[in-house]
Enzyme design. Structure first.
Site, PDB file in Angstrom:
ATOM      1  N   HIS A 144       0.798  -1.219   0.000  1.00  0.00           N
ATOM      2  CA  HIS A 144       0.000   0.000   0.000  1.00  0.00           C
ATOM      3  C   HIS A 144       0.834   1.273   0.000  1.00  0.00           C
ATOM      4  O   HIS A 144       0.281   2.364  -0.214  1.00  0.00           O
ATOM      5  CB  HIS A 144      -0.960  -0.002   1.192  1.00  0.00           C
ATOM      6  CG  HIS A 144      -2.292   0.601   0.879  1.00  0.00           C
ATOM      7  ND1 HIS A 144      -3.422   0.373   1.631  1.00  0.00           N
ATOM      8  CD2 HIS A 144      -2.693   1.444  -0.128  1.00  0.00           C
ATOM      9  CE1 HIS A 144      -4.444   1.040   1.122  1.00  0.00           C
ATOM     10  NE2 HIS A 144      -4.030   1.692   0.062  1.00  0.00           N
ATOM     11  N   ASP A 173     -10.016  -0.051   4.054  1.00  0.00           N
ATOM     12  CA  ASP A 173      -8.839  -0.699   4.618  1.00  0.00           C
ATOM     13  C   ASP A 173      -9.130  -1.072   6.064  1.00  0.00           C
ATOM     14  O   ASP A 173      -9.895  -0.378   6.747  1.00  0.00           O
ATOM     15  CB  ASP A 173      -7.660   0.283   4.563  1.00  0.00           C
ATOM     16  CG  ASP A 173      -6.293  -0.367   4.665  1.00  0.00           C
ATOM     17  OD1 ASP A 173      -6.180  -1.422   5.313  1.00  0.00           O
ATOM     18  OD2 ASP A 173      -5.331   0.188   4.113  1.00  0.00           O
ATOM     19  N   HIS A 212      -6.711  -0.861   8.095  1.00  0.00           N
ATOM     20  CA  HIS A 212      -5.710  -0.026   8.756  1.00  0.00           C
ATOM     21  C   HIS A 212      -5.807   1.421   8.286  1.00  0.00           C
ATOM     22  O   HIS A 212      -6.205   1.677   7.141  1.00  0.00           O
ATOM     23  CB  HIS A 212      -4.305  -0.562   8.465  1.00  0.00           C
ATOM     24  CG  HIS A 212      -4.148  -2.030   8.726  1.00  0.00           C
ATOM     25  ND1 HIS A 212      -4.383  -2.983   7.757  1.00  0.00           N
ATOM     26  CD2 HIS A 212      -3.805  -2.699   9.854  1.00  0.00           C
ATOM     27  CE1 HIS A 212      -4.183  -4.198   8.275  1.00  0.00           C
ATOM     28  NE2 HIS A 212      -3.837  -4.048   9.540  1.00  0.00           N
ATOM     29  N   ASP A 260      -3.137   3.545   8.036  1.00  0.00           N
ATOM     30  CA  ASP A 260      -1.971   3.853   7.201  1.00  0.00           C
ATOM     31  C   ASP A 260      -1.588   5.329   7.280  1.00  0.00           C
ATOM     32  O   ASP A 260      -1.228   5.955   6.276  1.00  0.00           O
ATOM     33  CB  ASP A 260      -2.235   3.457   5.738  1.00  0.00           C
ATOM     34  CG  ASP A 260      -2.366   1.959   5.553  1.00  0.00           C
ATOM     35  OD1 ASP A 260      -1.971   1.212   6.464  1.00  0.00           O
ATOM     36  OD2 ASP A 260      -2.877   1.528   4.506  1.00  0.00           O
ATOM     37  N   HIS A 292       4.250   0.692   4.206  1.00  0.00           N
ATOM     38  CA  HIS A 292       2.866   0.514   3.740  1.00  0.00           C
ATOM     39  C   HIS A 292       1.857   0.963   4.798  1.00  0.00           C
ATOM     40  O   HIS A 292       0.657   1.029   4.505  1.00  0.00           O
ATOM     41  CB  HIS A 292       2.600  -0.915   3.268  1.00  0.00           C
ATOM     42  CG  HIS A 292       2.552  -1.963   4.339  1.00  0.00           C
ATOM     43  ND1 HIS A 292       2.064  -3.221   4.117  1.00  0.00           N
ATOM     44  CD2 HIS A 292       2.946  -1.950   5.637  1.00  0.00           C
ATOM     45  CE1 HIS A 292       2.144  -3.948   5.221  1.00  0.00           C
ATOM     46  NE2 HIS A 292       2.679  -3.194   6.159  1.00  0.00           N
ATOM     47  N   ASP A 301      -7.625  -1.739  -0.168  1.00  0.00           N
ATOM     48  CA  ASP A 301      -6.757  -2.774   0.377  1.00  0.00           C
ATOM     49  C   ASP A 301      -7.617  -4.004   0.605  1.00  0.00           C
ATOM     50  O   ASP A 301      -8.649  -3.931   1.295  1.00  0.00           O
ATOM     51  CB  ASP A 301      -6.141  -2.277   1.696  1.00  0.00           C
ATOM     52  CG  ASP A 301      -5.080  -3.211   2.255  1.00  0.00           C
ATOM     53  OD1 ASP A 301      -5.226  -4.439   2.124  1.00  0.00           O
ATOM     54  OD2 ASP A 301      -4.110  -2.705   2.850  1.00  0.00           O
ATOM     55  N   ASP A 304      -7.330  -6.339   2.518  1.00  0.00           N
ATOM     56  CA  ASP A 304      -7.522  -6.752   3.901  1.00  0.00           C
ATOM     57  C   ASP A 304      -8.735  -6.080   4.538  1.00  0.00           C
ATOM     58  O   ASP A 304      -9.095  -6.374   5.677  1.00  0.00           O
ATOM     59  CB  ASP A 304      -6.262  -6.559   4.743  1.00  0.00           C
ATOM     60  CG  ASP A 304      -5.920  -5.102   5.063  1.00  0.00           C
ATOM     61  OD1 ASP A 304      -6.795  -4.229   5.038  1.00  0.00           O
ATOM     62  OD2 ASP A 304      -4.731  -4.843   5.365  1.00  0.00           O
ATOM     63  N   GLU A 346      -2.233  -5.156  -1.885  1.00  0.00           N
ATOM     64  CA  GLU A 346      -1.960  -6.096  -0.792  1.00  0.00           C
ATOM     65  C   GLU A 346      -2.474  -7.506  -1.047  1.00  0.00           C
ATOM     66  O   GLU A 346      -2.677  -8.270  -0.098  1.00  0.00           O
ATOM     67  CB  GLU A 346      -2.495  -5.560   0.538  1.00  0.00           C
ATOM     68  CG  GLU A 346      -1.849  -4.255   0.998  1.00  0.00           C
ATOM     69  CD  GLU A 346      -0.429  -4.399   1.543  1.00  0.00           C
ATOM     70  OE1 GLU A 346       0.029  -5.555   1.724  1.00  0.00           O
ATOM     71  OE2 GLU A 346       0.222  -3.353   1.777  1.00  0.00           O
TER      72      GLU A 346
END
Length: 309
Positions: A108, A135, A137, A139, A152, A239, A241, A284
């Site tokens: 990312h 996402d 996260h 980030d 990332h 992302d 995830d 990712e």
């Protein structure tokens, strides 16, 4: 992705320019550098073409081998900045040429380049961009706040003008995006320092609890309202995830409790309905830990949903 009318009066999909970024320099776990190949092998180009979309696959940005770099954080940051600089130029050129950039990664950290390129091209028209971040996260760490040092986990900070200057100043406009034009959807693993930065900057962050309590459609509509208010449109940073590991096991940093497959479909449907998408990346995907390429296939499926007009 936005559309334009052909001579028959029908709406023709905007051309897509596919850019691969086989990079894992920003992550500690290896394997996401194979993400672009996994998506291409999952018939990404053919599937988009079936929708009547013209796809220009311009190959991959050149990324140095991790083993060829000095084993220092500074060398890693410099290498990532060089890749993102190249990507920013390519993304800006795609928009100038009337294409929707579709960037496939890769970790990312590449978003510091893709979003900067979109921001540059739109700034040439006197317009700002919104940033929609799907996402697990946030980030939004910087090299100073990160406990892992993984780049990332830093691209949003760089796009807001924080952190490593060569990554924070890739766009022609500074910062590349403004905090009031950013919305997170689906957060569920955020560091304390990131929480403080989000609070201090007044960024709107929707967690998985918000989705559970209010429903995905309402959350997405509010996030799109935030990211399109006063902007030319939205860059979508997706992302994988964000989706629960039960549905997307092959990702760089899986976190339990993510979106379902149906919620992911609805999110992309809502973005498509808004007709606000300027550019996007899908990142990712890690084939090394995937199960029979399930995650890459899902990624292609979701790009298709977001591209239907």
């Amino acid at each position: 992705m936005s559309t334009g009318s052909d001579f028959s009066g029908r709406q023709a999909p905007q051309p897509v320019r596919l850019i691969g970024v086989p990079m894992d320099l920003g992550a500690s776990r290896r394997g996401v550098d194979m993400g672009p190949s996994a998506l291409r092998l999952s018939s990404l180009v053919a599937q988009l073409s079936r929708l009547g979309t013209t796809v220009q696959d311009v190959g991959n940005v050149t990324v140095p081998d991790r083993e060829s770099l000095p084993a220092t954080p500074e060398a890693r940051l410099d290498a990532i900045a060089a890749v993102c600089r190249d990507l920013a130029l390519r993304t800006a050129a795609a928009i100038r040429d009337g294409c929707c950039p579709l960037v496939v990664g890769g970790d990312h950290s590449l978003a510091a380049g893709s979003v900067a390129g979109t921001a540059t091209a739109m700034a040439e028209r006197g317009q700002a961009i919104g940033l929609l971040w799907l996402d697990a996260h946030a980030d939004i760490n910087t090299p100073e706040t990160s406990t892992s040092g993984n780049v990332h986990g830093m691209p949003v900070a760089h796009l807001l003008g924080l952190g490593f200057p060569p990554l924070a100043r890739l766009a022609s406009v500074f910062p590349a995006v403004r905090p009031e034009h950013v919305a997170y959807v689906g957060l569920r693993d955020v560091d304390p320092a990131e929480r403080e930065t989000i609070r201090r900057l007044g960024i709107r962050a929707f967690t998985m609890r918000d989705i559970d309590e209010r429903g995905l459609r309402q959350v997405m509509e509010e996030a799109l309202d935030i990211t399109t208010r006063g902007t030319a449109g939205v860059h979508l940073s997706f992302d994988l995830d964000w989706v629960d590991p039960a549905e997307a096991p092959g990702v760089g940093t899986p976190v339990q409790g993510g979106a379902t497959r149906r919620e992911a479909h609805l999110a992309m449907d809502t973005i498509c309905d808004s007709d606000a998408l300027l550019s996007m990346e899908v990142v990712e995907v890690n084939p090394v830990i995937d199960e029979q390429n399930r995650t890459a296939i899902l990624a292609v499926e979701l790009v298709m949903v977001g591209s239907r007009r």
